[in-house]
Design an enzyme around this catalytic site. Sequence first.
Site, PDB file in Angstrom:
ATOM      1  N   LYS A 116      24.977  17.441  15.170  1.00  9.51           N
ATOM      2  CA  LYS A 116      26.100  16.623  15.639  1.00  9.51           C
ATOM      3  C   LYS A 116      26.655  17.075  16.977  1.00  9.51           C
ATOM      4  CE  LYS A 116      27.418  14.913  11.246  1.00  9.51           C
ATOM      5  NZ  LYS A 116      28.491  14.679  10.309  1.00  9.51           N
ATOM      6  N   LEU A 203      41.751  12.050  13.049  1.00  9.83           N
ATOM      7  CA  LEU A 203      42.389  10.738  13.148  1.00  9.83           C
ATOM      8  C   LEU A 203      43.010  10.409  11.797  1.00  9.83           C
ATOM      9  CD1 LEU A 203      39.479   9.006  15.104  1.00  9.83           C
ATOM     10  CD2 LEU A 203      41.586   9.942  16.046  1.00  9.83           C
ATOM     11  N   LYS A 237      30.365   5.428   1.383  1.00 11.13           N
ATOM     12  CA  LYS A 237      30.683   4.012   1.462  1.00 11.13           C
ATOM     13  C   LYS A 237      30.514   3.329   0.096  1.00 11.13           C
ATOM     14  CE  LYS A 237      28.920   4.391   6.088  1.00 11.13           C
ATOM     15  NZ  LYS A 237      27.674   4.375   6.884  1.00 11.13           N
ATOM     16  N   GLU A 275      27.854   5.338  14.558  1.00  9.74           N
ATOM     17  CA  GLU A 275      29.053   5.263  13.723  1.00  9.74           C
ATOM     18  C   GLU A 275      30.296   5.681  14.519  1.00  9.74           C
ATOM     19  OE1 GLU A 275      27.345   5.882   9.243  1.00  9.74           O
ATOM     20  OE2 GLU A 275      28.389   7.581  10.130  1.00  9.74           O
ATOM     21  N   GLU A 287      28.888   9.872  14.580  1.00  6.50           N
ATOM     22  CA  GLU A 287      27.485  10.283  14.470  1.00  6.50           C
ATOM     23  C   GLU A 287      26.558   9.099  14.608  1.00  6.50           C
ATOM     24  OE1 GLU A 287      25.932  11.789  10.784  1.00  6.50           O
ATOM     25  OE2 GLU A 287      27.141  10.459   9.551  1.00  6.50           O
ATOM     26  N   ARG A 291      17.883   5.768  11.374  1.00 10.43           N
ATOM     27  CA  ARG A 291      17.099   5.145  10.291  1.00 10.43           C
ATOM     28  C   ARG A 291      17.767   3.844   9.874  1.00 10.43           C
ATOM     29  NH1 ARG A 291      20.969   5.777   6.519  1.00 10.43           N
ATOM     30  NH2 ARG A 291      22.167   7.676   6.594  1.00 10.43           N
ATOM     31  N   VAL A 294      21.752   1.819   4.274  1.00  8.74           N
ATOM     32  CA  VAL A 294      21.906   1.120   2.994  1.00  8.74           C
ATOM     33  C   VAL A 294      22.489  -0.278   3.238  1.00  8.74           C
ATOM     34  CG1 VAL A 294      23.112   1.147   0.767  1.00  8.74           C
ATOM     35  CG2 VAL A 294      22.283   3.293   1.755  1.00  8.74           C
ATOM     36  N   ARG A 337      27.999  -1.998  -3.382  1.00  6.30           N
ATOM     37  CA  ARG A 337      26.982  -1.059  -3.873  1.00  6.30           C
ATOM     38  C   ARG A 337      27.155  -0.923  -5.382  1.00  6.30           C
ATOM     39  NH1 ARG A 337      25.982   3.890   0.311  1.00  6.30           N
ATOM     40  NH2 ARG A 337      26.303   2.727   2.243  1.00  6.30           N
TER      41      ARG A 337
HETATM   42  P1  ADP Z   1      29.000  13.286   7.368  1.00 12.21           P
HETATM   43  O1  ADP Z   1      27.736  13.255   8.181  1.00 12.21           O
HETATM   44  O2  ADP Z   1      29.190  14.577   6.628  1.00 12.21           O
HETATM   45  O3  ADP Z   1      29.149  12.082   6.497  1.00 12.21           O
HETATM   46  P2  ADP Z   1      30.745  12.177   9.470  1.00 12.21           P
HETATM   47  O4  ADP Z   1      30.987  12.816  10.773  1.00 12.21           O
HETATM   48  O5  ADP Z   1      29.868  10.977   9.449  1.00 12.21           O
HETATM   49  O6  ADP Z   1      30.197  13.293   8.427  1.00 12.21           O
HETATM   50  O7  ADP Z   1      32.138  11.809   8.797  1.00 12.21           O
HETATM   51  C1  ADP Z   1      32.223  11.300   7.480  1.00 12.21           C
HETATM   52  C2  ADP Z   1      33.601  10.749   7.216  1.00 12.21           C
HETATM   53  O8  ADP Z   1      34.598  11.788   7.386  1.00 12.21           O
HETATM   54  C3  ADP Z   1      34.029   9.631   8.171  1.00 12.21           C
HETATM   55  O9  ADP Z   1      33.567   8.341   7.752  1.00 12.21           O
HETATM   56  C4  ADP Z   1      35.543   9.765   8.060  1.00 12.21           C
HETATM   57  O10 ADP Z   1      35.972   9.211   6.818  1.00 12.21           O
HETATM   58  C5  ADP Z   1      35.771  11.276   7.992  1.00 12.21           C
HETATM   59  N1  ADP Z   1      35.931  11.875   9.353  1.00 12.21           N
HETATM   60  C6  ADP Z   1      34.974  12.429  10.148  1.00 12.21           C
HETATM   61  N2  ADP Z   1      35.473  12.836  11.342  1.00 12.21           N
HETATM   62  C7  ADP Z   1      36.794  12.544  11.324  1.00 12.21           C
HETATM   63  C8  ADP Z   1      37.889  12.711  12.260  1.00 12.21           C
HETATM   64  N3  ADP Z   1      37.716  13.270  13.462  1.00 12.21           N
HETATM   65  N4  ADP Z   1      39.112  12.282  11.875  1.00 12.21           N
HETATM   66  C9  ADP Z   1      39.317  11.733  10.660  1.00 12.21           C
HETATM   67  N5  ADP Z   1      38.354  11.537   9.737  1.00 12.21           N
HETATM   68  C10 ADP Z   1      37.100  11.937  10.048  1.00 12.21           C
END
Ligand code: ADP
Length: 448
Positions: A116, A203, A237, A275, A287, A291, A294, A337
């Site tokens: 990341k 956030l 999700k 995302e 991120e 791929r 879902v 889902r």
């Molecule tokens: P993972 O790969 O572990 O799923 P992500 O970076 O995609 O991690 O984040 C997963 C979820 O965590 C996001 O959909 C959101 O709900 C929460 N999240 C991630 N980063 C933040 C942030 N900076 N502020 C608030 N919530 C966050």
Amino acid sequence: MFKKILIANRGEIALRVHRACKEMGIATVAIHSEADKDAMHVRLADESVCIGPNSATESYLNIPAIISACEITDADAVHPGYGFLSENAKFAEIVEAHNMAFIGPTADHIRIMGDKITAKQTVADAGIPVVPGSDGGVATLEEARKVAKDVGYPLLVKAAAGGGGRGMRLAESPDKLDEALMAAQTEAKAAFGDGSVYLERYLKGPRHIEIQIIADTHGNVVHLGERDCSLQRRNQKVLEEAPSPCLSAKQRSEIGSIVATAIKKIGYRGAGTIEFLYENNEFFFIEMNTRLQVEHPVTEEITGIDLVREQIKVANGDKLSFKQEDVNFRGHAIECRINAENPRTFAPSPGKVIDFHAPGGMNTRLDSGLYSGYSVPPYYDSLIGKLIVHGRTREGALLRLRRALGEMVITGIDTTIPLFKSLLDEDDFKNGDYNIHWLENWLENRSD
Ligand code: ADP
């Protein structure tokens, strides 16, 4: 075009890929564990190979066994689906070293986006807005304090190798930073073998909005709009929709073209999802998934584009069959889902399906390998199907969803169908008024 594709996955996504192949006149090879010998994707594929015992490590993650299955059946391409080996750069490399096509991006792109920290730097350099935070990794408390001065509190410590919400810790104030840093590093090291972490502004109430792109190997990149995946439980999700109830056509086209331009700069190939968290009209990258997702069917329903077919075509070296200006967004789609889980406790509910009746009718799609008498094995993810409805408006899609859920019958195991029925009674959901915390709060406070 490829003559035979091996599908390195199971469940509804294996079936989804099989269907696209058949419609393109391509033969399919299913692989399966011992537990999955009676699965629908195995029954429908032209050939099937048992690649190992029940545990995923010994079957769906067993690279030598999968490559042997490719060689025995003389497959000329591999579709990895989602999960399992779909974001494993080494697997992509090995497939290509055996003179087969990997239906996905290059191993290098999987690697860049799999970390990341490098992912964030790469997309930021290409013009995509990211969550404010540390410039790269943070190793010590001293460094973390310095970053925190600029970024402010609350902030998140996140694992570079993170996935499934692990290796993530919230520091609400300066005195909590040390603890959050150490806990995230330790958890990341244990879960991923890599303790690198970075810092990000937390956030408070964002939506999760992601942009679907597809790129060919001739420099064409098209975005297919967004999906709103804010209804989440434990960062997973639960229901997805497209378009997002909160974006205007102008915002869609703006963020879509920023993303498409950046992806072109990076030289990416295949399908991918960028995302974002979205708060106060601003997008913040979190991120990229390299791929198929879902929730890809909601995009297919509003664009009329078969994403798996396009993935196969670009892996074959074909040009995309459409340009950005050919993409029209039509109506509204929602995906639920359906998991084999208790709808209240979310405890897994594997076992034998007694009665199964699929909903049908106009604009009602069920992606599932379920049938009466099928036994849901306890060894894998609990997703057993996805119900996708399309309507001319969001309101129309909600009415259709209620109708379709009412027709659906699955007995013998618990499923999450009742959860979706109750959600349809909620005003916030009906109004599209929810963020990433809404569902958890609702689950905690529901009185019925
Ligand atoms: P993972 O790969 O572990 O799923 P992500 O970076 O995609 O991690 O984040 C997963 C979820 O965590 C996001 O959909 C959101 O709900 C929460 N999240 C991630 N980063 C933040 C942030 N900076 N502020 C608030 N919530 C966050």
